[in-house]
Design a protein around this motif. Structure first.
Motif, short mmCIF file in Angstrom:
data_model
loop_
_atom_site.label_atom_id
_atom_site.label_comp_id
_atom_site.label_asym_id
_atom_site.label_seq_id
_atom_site.Cartn_x
_atom_site.Cartn_y
_atom_site.Cartn_z
N HIS A 25 0.84 -1.21 0.00
CA HIS A 25 0.00 0.00 0.00
C HIS A 25 0.87 1.26 0.00
O HIS A 25 0.59 2.23 -0.72
CB HIS A 25 -0.91 -0.03 1.23
CG HIS A 25 -1.54 1.27 1.59
ND1 HIS A 25 -2.54 1.85 0.85
CD2 HIS A 25 -1.30 2.13 2.61
CE1 HIS A 25 -2.89 3.00 1.40
NE2 HIS A 25 -2.15 3.20 2.47
N HIS A 54 3.59 7.76 4.61
CA HIS A 54 2.41 8.34 5.30
C HIS A 54 1.83 7.44 6.38
O HIS A 54 1.20 7.92 7.32
CB HIS A 54 1.32 8.74 4.29
CG HIS A 54 0.52 7.58 3.80
ND1 HIS A 54 0.94 6.74 2.81
CD2 HIS A 54 -0.69 7.10 4.20
CE1 HIS A 54 0.02 5.81 2.59
NE2 HIS A 54 -0.96 6.00 3.43
N ASP A 55 2.02 6.12 6.26
CA ASP A 55 1.48 5.19 7.25
C ASP A 55 2.56 4.60 8.15
O ASP A 55 2.36 3.54 8.75
CB ASP A 55 0.74 4.04 6.54
CG ASP A 55 -0.72 4.37 6.25
OD1 ASP A 55 -1.27 5.31 6.85
OD2 ASP A 55 -1.32 3.67 5.40
N HIS A 93 -4.24 13.33 6.13
CA HIS A 93 -4.77 12.07 5.58
C HIS A 93 -5.53 11.28 6.65
O HIS A 93 -6.33 10.42 6.33
CB HIS A 93 -3.67 11.24 4.89
CG HIS A 93 -3.19 10.06 5.68
ND1 HIS A 93 -2.23 10.16 6.65
CD2 HIS A 93 -3.55 8.75 5.64
CE1 HIS A 93 -2.02 8.95 7.18
NE2 HIS A 93 -2.81 8.09 6.59
N GLU A 114 -4.00 7.60 -1.41
CA GLU A 114 -3.80 6.41 -0.57
C GLU A 114 -5.09 5.61 -0.49
O GLU A 114 -5.07 4.40 -0.34
CB GLU A 114 -3.27 6.80 0.81
CG GLU A 114 -4.24 7.44 1.73
CD GLU A 114 -4.62 6.53 2.88
OE1 GLU A 114 -3.95 5.53 3.10
OE2 GLU A 114 -5.62 6.84 3.55
FE LIG Z 1 -2.50 4.65 4.00
#
Ligand SMILES: [Fe+2]
Length: 187
Positions: A25, A54-55, A93, A114
Motif C-alpha cells: 500500500h 504516510h502510514d 490524511h 492512498e
Molecule cells: Fe495509507
C-alpha cells in the motif's frame, strides 16, 4: 538532515512496518503521488516520499487512531528536516479522526491517492487473472459507485480528487497506471 533520500525512506519504512499489505500500500501510494506531483506543481520526491511514509506509524499506534499520523510526524521531525507541507499532508490524511481538514494540493492528493489503492488492489483480486496489469480504470470507477464493493475503502476520501480538478475516471486512470508501473513491487 533534509528530506530523506529514497533509500533512507525505504530503510525507515522497513524499520517500522512489517506487514506485507501495508508495505505494498505504501509503495503504491508513492507511485500515485509521484505521478501526480508534476501535474499540480509539486516536487515528485517530496510527494513520493510523503506517500511512501504516510502510514509509517500504523503498526506502532495499533488501534489508537488518534495517534495515527502524529507519531509519523514525530519520527520524521526527529530524524529529518522534513518539509512542513509533507508533515501536514500526513496529518490531514487522518484528518477525519484528528479534526484536520485538507488544505493543500498535497493534502488532497495523499488522501485520495492512498484511498484509491485499496479499490485497485480489490479490483485485481476479483479478476480471473488476479493481475494488477489487467485492471481497467473504468471498472474501478464503476465499483466506486457500489458501496458494498471493498466497503472499507472510504468513498468520501477518494472524492478528494475533485479538489484537484480531476474527474473520477481521470483519477482512476492515473492511479491504475501509476500502480501498474510498479506492479512487480506491489503485487
Ligand atoms: Fe495509507
Amino acid at each position: 538532515m533534509p528530506l530523506p533520500s529514497r533509500d533512507q525512506a525505504v530503510d525507515l519504512l522497513h524499520e517500522h512496518l512489517k506487514g506485507d499489505y501495508v508495505l505494498r500500500h505504501s509503495r503504491a501510494t508513492e507511485a500515485i503521488l509521484r505521478q501526480m506531483a508534476p501535474r499540480f506543481g509539486g516536487d515528485p520526491d517530496l510527494w513520493g516520499i510523503t506517500g511512501l511514509l504516510h502510514d509509517l506509524d500504523l503498526e506502532l499506534v495499533g488501534e489508537d487512531q488518534h495517534r495515527h499520523g502524529r507519531e509519523t510526524v514525530h519520527i520524521l521531525s526527529e530524524r529529518f528536516d522534513f518539509p512542513t507541507e509533507g508533515l501536514e499532508a500526513i496529518l490531514a490524511h487522518n484528518g477525519d479522526v484528528l479534526g484536520i481538514p485538507c488544505r493543500s494540493m498535497l493534502d488532497h492528493a495523499l488522501t485520495a491517492g492512498e484511498s484509491i489503492t485499496g479499490m485497485v488492489f480489490a479490483m485485481a483480486l476479483i479478476l480471473p487473472s488476479k493481475r494488477l496489469m489487467d485492471v481497467n480504470p473504468k471498472s474501478v470507477a464503476k465499483r466506486i459507485k457500489e458501496p458494498r464493493f471493498a466497503a472499507n475503502v472510504s468513498r468520501e476520501r477518494i472524492s478528494h480528487h475533485e479538489a484537484l480538478g480531476l474527474t473520477q475516471l481521470e483519477f482512476c486512470a492515473l492511479a491504475v497506471q501509476a500502480m501498474q508501473s510498479v506492479a512487480d513491487e506491489v503485487s
